[in-house]
Design an enzyme around this catalytic site. Structure first.
Site, mmCIF file in Angstrom:
data_model
loop_
_atom_site.group_PDB
_atom_site.id
_atom_site.type_symbol
_atom_site.label_atom_id
_atom_site.label_comp_id
_atom_site.label_asym_id
_atom_site.label_seq_id
_atom_site.Cartn_x
_atom_site.Cartn_y
_atom_site.Cartn_z
ATOM 1 C CB CYS A 260 -1.246 -0.291 1.131
ATOM 2 S SG CYS A 260 -3.009 1.359 1.209
ATOM 3 C CG HIS A 354 -4.252 -3.749 2.455
ATOM 4 N ND1 HIS A 354 -3.506 -2.985 3.674
ATOM 5 C CD2 HIS A 354 -4.793 -2.602 1.855
ATOM 6 C CE1 HIS A 354 -4.086 -1.685 3.777
ATOM 7 N NE2 HIS A 354 -4.590 -1.857 2.501
ATOM 8 C CD GLU A 356 -2.753 -6.073 5.473
ATOM 9 O OE1 GLU A 356 -3.643 -5.782 5.838
ATOM 10 O OE2 GLU A 356 -1.822 -6.082 5.017
#
Length: 399
Positions: A260, A354, A356
């Site tokens: 990001c 993202h 994660e």
């Protein structure tokens, strides 16, 4: 059920919405953005990347699973304000320990409910993200509008230092087939989410999380096998120190992975520009193609800025050949970069989304494996193997 005070929401172009107070009473200002996620609101609220933003949830029903103490992505709620249409009256989940309304109130987050979030979202899509105010103490929209227009801009603002850790800390590697530990990662906290170092720890990485102000000496002091830059808020063009540190790290050949904000700073370190998107990407249903594999992933996003890099071909930089590795299929926004040396070997990469994502989707979790593979073949690993081979040769000659 508690009785909620009236509240008003005023955008900087004068558009006004009325509703009921949700969360803390008072007044708040920020950049109005919308999130299309239908779940994972705790991850959204506690994501430091939302610092100074007022988040409009497009899903009409929010708060139905309440709040627990396991899912936060940081130590606090970071959003400047929260806008929902139909808040859950009673949370229903075995993991819930309190309602979302109570949590917002406890952390002083001013919100508004009963708003036509569909109309508000369409307005932001047509006009773009803009400044906004929410108030339970002001009844005159014109008076609140004056304060909205006088509030700060997101463009040109450095915010990573406001959300970063003040002191370095270590997330230990989790044991696996490799033993206790495989690699050491230096991670610059620009607004890092809890799940990110955990994903690396699951793969045998000991993660040293460093403040956003860390120098190259601080990075090298942990003797890392790789360097990681996290997500975070603010304008990447206003964030210069971390770009300089990254350039120096690339020059010494340290393997790099960014997520990001870490993608945007990677782009700037490679010589590309960045720009502000009209209304950004925020939600968990964004299709992205990984050009290195040809696969399309459904991904989680939260970014209002993007890298301005050519979609085709490669660009020569002082650190190698840079190219766009991931592209959003909705609007062709750059969603990833990669850097290769003269031999064509990967030395660094980043993604705008993202991998994660705690609430999902998990299509992109493989990127952490790609980072592990990069560190296993990076210059530090090659140097270590060369030294080991040299020692073995010396021992053999002595024998």
């Amino acid at each position: 059920m508690p009785v909620h005070a009236p509240a008003i929401l005023v955008l900087e172009d004068g558009r006004t919405f009325r509703g009921d107070n949700y969360g803390a009473e008072g007044e708040t200002f920020g950049e109005a953005v919308f999130n299309t996620g239908m779940t994972g609101y705790q991850e959204t609220l506690t994501d430091p990347s939302y610092h100074r933003q007022v988040v409009v949830m497009t899903a009409p029903h929010i708060g139905n699973t309440g709040v627990n103490d396991d899912d936060p992505e940081s130590s606090r709620i970071w959003v400047a304000g929260y806008v929902v249409r139909d808040p859950a009256r009673v949370p229903s989940s075995w993991r819930s320990v309190r309602s979302l309304d109570d949590e917002l109130r406890a952390q002083g987050v001013v919100g508004i409910s009963g708003v036509d979030t569909r109309a508000l979202t369409r307005h932001l899509r047509e006009r773009g993200a803009m400044k906004v105010g929410i108030s339970t103490v002001e009844t005159d929209p014109a008076a609140l509008l004056e304060r909205v227009r006088a509030s700060g801009e997101m463009a040109g603002t450095e915010l990573a230092s406001q959300v970063s850790t003040e002191a370095a800390y270590v997330v230990p590697a989790l044991p696996g087939p490799w033993g206790e530990k495989r690699f050491t990662v230096a991670a610059l906290d620009l607004g890092i989410k809890t799940m990110t170092p955990h994903r690396m720890a699951e793969r045998g990485c000991e993660v040293h999380v460093l403040p956003a102000t860390a120098s190259l000496d601080d990075v090298n002091a942990v003797n890392p096998d790789g360097l990681f830059y996290s997500n975070g808020p603010g304008d990447p063009a206003a964030t210069t120190h971390q770009v300089e540190v990254l350039q120096a790290a690339l020059a010494q050949g340290l393997p790099y992975f960014g997520i990001c904000f870490g993608n945007q700073l990677f782009g700037r370190a490679l010589g590309f520009g960045t720009y502000k998107l009209k209304y950004g990407h925020r939600g968990i249903n964004q299709p992205v193609i990984d050009r290195t594999t040809g696969k399309v992933e459904v991904t989680a996003h939260n970014h209002g800025f993007a890298v301005d890099a050519p979609l085709e071909g490669s660009t020569t930089t002082p650190y190698g050949e840079a190219s766009v590795s991931h592209v959003c299929l909705n609007d062709d926004v750059v969603e990833g970069l990669e850097l290769r040396d003269a031999s064509g070997a990967l030395t660094g990469f980043s993604v705008q989304y993202h991998p994660e994502a705690a609430a999902g989707p998990h299509d992109a979790a493989y990127l952490f494996d790609r980072f592990v593979d990069l560190m296993s073949t990076g210059p530090e690993a090659r140097s270590a193997r060369t030294s080991t081979d040299a020692d073995a040769d010396a021992d053999e000659k002595e024998a």
